[in-house]
Scaffold this motif. Structure first.
Motif, short mmCIF file in Angstrom:
data_model
loop_
_atom_site.label_atom_id
_atom_site.label_comp_id
_atom_site.label_asym_id
_atom_site.label_seq_id
_atom_site.Cartn_x
_atom_site.Cartn_y
_atom_site.Cartn_z
N ILE A 118 5.31 25.31 132.04
CA ILE A 118 4.99 24.56 130.82
C ILE A 118 6.02 24.86 129.74
N LEU A 119 6.31 26.14 129.53
CA LEU A 119 7.31 26.53 128.53
C LEU A 119 8.69 26.00 128.88
N GLY A 120 9.07 26.12 130.14
CA GLY A 120 10.38 25.65 130.58
C GLY A 120 10.55 24.15 130.41
N GLN A 121 9.51 23.38 130.74
CA GLN A 121 9.61 21.93 130.55
C GLN A 121 9.72 21.58 129.08
N TYR A 122 8.99 22.30 128.25
CA TYR A 122 9.09 22.08 126.81
C TYR A 122 10.52 22.36 126.33
N ILE A 123 11.07 23.49 126.73
CA ILE A 123 12.44 23.85 126.33
C ILE A 123 13.43 22.81 126.84
N GLY A 124 13.26 22.37 128.09
CA GLY A 124 14.14 21.33 128.64
C GLY A 124 14.11 20.05 127.85
N HIS A 125 12.92 19.63 127.42
CA HIS A 125 12.80 18.43 126.60
C HIS A 125 13.48 18.62 125.24
N VAL A 126 13.29 19.79 124.66
CA VAL A 126 13.92 20.09 123.37
C VAL A 126 15.44 20.06 123.50
N LEU A 127 15.96 20.64 124.59
CA LEU A 127 17.41 20.64 124.81
C LEU A 127 17.97 19.22 124.95
N CYS A 128 17.13 18.32 125.42
CA CYS A 128 17.56 16.92 125.57
C CYS A 128 17.34 16.13 124.29
#
Length: 132
Positions: A118-128
């Motif tokens: 969940i945290l990783g997907q959130y970070i990935g979306h933020v990076l994009c």
């Protein structure tokens, strides 16, 4: 013929990454052990899950030209770094001395892994640059 060549390149990329990831995991085995609980395995699997979720989320928004990066970083490095089989073996070993600790170890590993996704997907979306 072209497809076979690309498959061989991808196999090489995954193999190289797997060697790097396995070596990183091995180097972490030199850190001091705290108690009898396999904390290092939990941390390795949580970190690997977090990074794989970030990578997957990030690359899902990028060009398919980055497919080899997924193979190298995801399947290779992070696949070689994380260790499902060690986690299961350590769980089985813990059941010999303390079944409650073994159960807690297994639950913490899985629940922590889901939280890392969940945290990783959130970070990935933020990076994009996406807003959630």
């Amino acid at each position: 013929m072209q497809k076979q060549r690309l498959d061989l390149i991808e196999m090489f990329v995954v193999s190289l990454g797997g060697g790097i990831g396995g070596s990183l995991r091995y180097l972490l085995s030199f850190l001091p052990i705290v108690g009898q609980w396999p904390l290092m395995t939990i941390l390795i699997n949580w970190l690997g899950t977090l990074l794989l979720a970030i990578l997957g989320s990030y690359l899902s928004h990028r060009s398919s030209r980055l497919k080899r990066w997924q193979a190298f970083l995801g399947t290779g490095i992070l696949g070689g770094f994380t260790t499902f089989s060690t986690m299961l073996l350590q769980t089985a070993q813990l059941t010999q001395s303390n079944i409650v600790m073994a159960g807690l170890y297994l639950v913490m590993t899985v629940v922590g892994g889901v939280l890392m996704i969940i945290l990783g997907q959130y970070i990935g979306h933020v990076l994009c640059g996406e807003r959630l």
